[in-house]
Design a protein around this motif. Structure first.
Motif, PDB file in Angstrom:
ATOM      1  N   PHE A 126      50.867  72.852  44.427  1.00  0.00           N
ATOM      2  CA  PHE A 126      50.741  71.390  44.493  1.00  0.00           C
ATOM      3  C   PHE A 126      52.079  70.778  44.906  1.00  0.00           C
ATOM      4  O   PHE A 126      52.817  70.263  44.056  1.00  0.00           O
ATOM      5  CB  PHE A 126      50.327  70.835  43.125  1.00  0.00           C
ATOM      6  CG  PHE A 126      48.951  71.217  42.682  1.00  0.00           C
ATOM      7  CD1 PHE A 126      47.867  70.391  42.932  1.00  0.00           C
ATOM      8  CD2 PHE A 126      48.731  72.414  42.009  1.00  0.00           C
ATOM      9  CE1 PHE A 126      46.585  70.745  42.516  1.00  0.00           C
ATOM     10  CE2 PHE A 126      47.444  72.778  41.592  1.00  0.00           C
ATOM     11  CZ  PHE A 126      46.372  71.941  41.854  1.00  0.00           C
ATOM     12  N   GLU A 144      47.181  61.429  42.962  1.00  0.00           N
ATOM     13  CA  GLU A 144      48.165  62.403  42.445  1.00  0.00           C
ATOM     14  C   GLU A 144      47.885  62.729  40.980  1.00  0.00           C
ATOM     15  O   GLU A 144      48.051  63.864  40.544  1.00  0.00           O
ATOM     16  CB  GLU A 144      49.580  61.846  42.609  1.00  0.00           C
ATOM     17  CG  GLU A 144      50.037  61.798  44.067  1.00  0.00           C
ATOM     18  CD  GLU A 144      51.227  60.874  44.290  1.00  0.00           C
ATOM     19  OE1 GLU A 144      51.699  60.820  45.428  1.00  0.00           O
ATOM     20  OE2 GLU A 144      51.665  60.192  43.331  1.00  0.00           O
ATOM     21  N   GLN A 146      44.966  62.805  39.701  1.00  0.00           N
ATOM     22  CA  GLN A 146      43.829  63.744  39.717  1.00  0.00           C
ATOM     23  C   GLN A 146      44.328  65.150  40.022  1.00  0.00           C
ATOM     24  O   GLN A 146      43.880  66.122  39.406  1.00  0.00           O
ATOM     25  CB  GLN A 146      42.799  63.274  40.755  1.00  0.00           C
ATOM     26  CG  GLN A 146      41.521  64.072  40.772  1.00  0.00           C
ATOM     27  CD  GLN A 146      40.752  63.990  39.461  1.00  0.00           C
ATOM     28  OE1 GLN A 146      40.994  64.761  38.536  1.00  0.00           O
ATOM     29  NE2 GLN A 146      39.846  63.047  39.361  1.00  0.00           N
ATOM     30  N   MET A 147      45.268  65.263  40.970  1.00  0.00           N
ATOM     31  CA  MET A 147      45.846  66.566  41.282  1.00  0.00           C
ATOM     32  C   MET A 147      46.547  67.140  40.045  1.00  0.00           C
ATOM     33  O   MET A 147      46.468  68.337  39.768  1.00  0.00           O
ATOM     34  CB  MET A 147      46.863  66.455  42.427  1.00  0.00           C
ATOM     35  CG  MET A 147      46.225  66.198  43.769  1.00  0.00           C
ATOM     36  SD  MET A 147      45.169  67.561  44.297  1.00  0.00           S
ATOM     37  CE  MET A 147      45.040  67.243  46.051  1.00  0.00           C
ATOM     38  N   LEU A 174      43.939  62.755  50.430  1.00  0.00           N
ATOM     39  CA  LEU A 174      44.014  63.602  49.232  1.00  0.00           C
ATOM     40  C   LEU A 174      42.698  64.325  48.967  1.00  0.00           C
ATOM     41  O   LEU A 174      42.683  65.445  48.452  1.00  0.00           O
ATOM     42  CB  LEU A 174      44.412  62.757  48.022  1.00  0.00           C
ATOM     43  CG  LEU A 174      45.912  62.618  47.793  1.00  0.00           C
ATOM     44  CD1 LEU A 174      46.193  61.710  46.610  1.00  0.00           C
ATOM     45  CD2 LEU A 174      46.565  63.976  47.567  1.00  0.00           C
ATOM     46  N   GLU A 177      42.944  67.292  51.063  1.00  0.00           N
ATOM     47  CA  GLU A 177      43.840  68.288  50.447  1.00  0.00           C
ATOM     48  C   GLU A 177      43.132  69.017  49.307  1.00  0.00           C
ATOM     49  O   GLU A 177      43.254  70.222  49.137  1.00  0.00           O
ATOM     50  CB  GLU A 177      45.065  67.588  49.839  1.00  0.00           C
ATOM     51  CG  GLU A 177      46.300  67.669  50.685  1.00  0.00           C
ATOM     52  CD  GLU A 177      47.488  67.005  50.004  1.00  0.00           C
ATOM     53  OE1 GLU A 177      47.739  67.253  48.815  1.00  0.00           O
ATOM     54  OE2 GLU A 177      48.165  66.208  50.686  1.00  0.00           O
ATOM     55  N   MET A 178      42.381  68.225  48.527  1.00  0.00           N
ATOM     56  CA  MET A 178      41.661  68.808  47.397  1.00  0.00           C
ATOM     57  C   MET A 178      40.605  69.800  47.888  1.00  0.00           C
ATOM     58  O   MET A 178      40.417  70.869  47.310  1.00  0.00           O
ATOM     59  CB  MET A 178      40.994  67.671  46.617  1.00  0.00           C
ATOM     60  CG  MET A 178      40.676  68.006  45.206  1.00  0.00           C
ATOM     61  SD  MET A 178      39.886  66.598  44.426  1.00  0.00           S
ATOM     62  CE  MET A 178      41.260  65.544  44.123  1.00  0.00           C
ATOM     63  N   LEU A 181      42.264  72.940  48.709  1.00  0.00           N
ATOM     64  CA  LEU A 181      42.616  73.651  47.476  1.00  0.00           C
ATOM     65  C   LEU A 181      41.399  74.373  46.898  1.00  0.00           C
ATOM     66  O   LEU A 181      41.461  75.560  46.539  1.00  0.00           O
ATOM     67  CB  LEU A 181      43.164  72.653  46.448  1.00  0.00           C
ATOM     68  CG  LEU A 181      43.337  73.202  45.038  1.00  0.00           C
ATOM     69  CD1 LEU A 181      44.497  74.190  44.982  1.00  0.00           C
ATOM     70  CD2 LEU A 181      43.564  72.076  44.032  1.00  0.00           C
TER      71      LEU A 181
END
Ligand code: ATP
Length: 239
Positions: A126, A144, A146-147, A174, A177-178, A181
């Protein structure tokens, strides 16, 4: 069946006071699988996750995780079995830095993992958090945070992660990005149960899909089959 179910839910019922919310949910998640749990608002998705984590006032039925019956256990004992939960409301602790919030994930899992090494490793996954380890967690942007909630769940390397609407209210970059991931986690063989309103996004990430409606499972198929079936999506997932 060659695959082993890591999670098996059988005939799960749950209540808030006199309101009977879940009416006999049965589903399973195999080890290494990503399952999307979808359905319209109020269908009972969050309640299913909360019942699994011991957070409902009353729940009955069978929930077996890695061969252990969960319902008789206290909430913290479920975390210790390697089951992690990222609730919709994130619960970033005010007054604590990003690093301290991450540390809580290790404490909750009761793991003997060495702290600095774990934080270094998760920070590599991250990058946005790596730059902000000493910043107060609640001052991060919504996405962020949530990340951070996801990183806190992942840090102790749980066997399975339950995620409640991780993409909700988050800016598109994001969410993307999630998605990357989660794909990476899937490729590493992690097991995820993903509750989502963002149905198409979830179905593109998942192996299988389960639809809940009015507290009952009404459809199960491969994620690809549901993605292609606009009628069923329209019938059960339209907001
Ligand atoms: P959403 O995306 O809207 O959260 P959901 O599928 O996750 O949808 P749940 O949150 O599980 O739905 O809610 C299922 C039902 O339980 C709804 O009818 C809701 O009104 C009810 N409910 C949820 N929380 C409570 C509560 N604290 N007390 C009483 N009823 C509740």
């Amino acid at each position: 069946m060659a695959e082993t179910a890591l999670l098996e839910i059988e005939n799960l019922h749950a209540w808030y006071g006199a309101s009977h919310i879940l009416h006999g949910i049965s589903l399973h998640v195999n080890e290494g699988e990503v399952v999307a749990l979808v359905g319209r608002n109020g269908a009972g998705k969050t309640t299913t996750l909360r019942a699994m984590m011991g957070l409902m006032p009353k729940a009955e039925g069978r929930v077996r995780f890695a061969g252990t019956e969960l319902l008789p256990l206290r909430a913290h004992q479920r975390y210790h079995l390697g089951l992690a939960y990222v609730p919709e409301e994130r619960r970033i602790v005010p007054g604590l830095s990003v690093r301290e919030n991450l540390r809580l994930g290790l404490v909750a899992a009761g793991s003997g993992i060495e702290e600095q090494a774990a934080i270094d490793e998760i920070a590599e996954t991250f990058p946005r958090l790596k730059e902000r380890l000493d910043q107060e967690g609640v001052t991060l942007s919504g996405g962020e945070q949530q990340m951070l909630a996801i990183a806190r769940a992942l840090i102790a390397k749980p066997r399975m992660i339950l995620l409640d609407e991780p993409s909700e209210g988050i800016m598109p970059v994001l969410v993307e990005e999630m998605g990357m991931l989660f794909r990476r986690l899937r490729d590493e063989g992690r097991t995820l149960l993903l509750v989502e309103q963002n149905v198409e996004w979830a179905l593109r990430l998942a192996d299988r899909a389960v639809i809940i409606d009015q507290g009952e499972v009404v459809h199960q198929s491969s994620a690809a089959a549901l993605l292609a079936d606009k009628d069923i999506q329209e019938r059960y997932c339209a907001v």
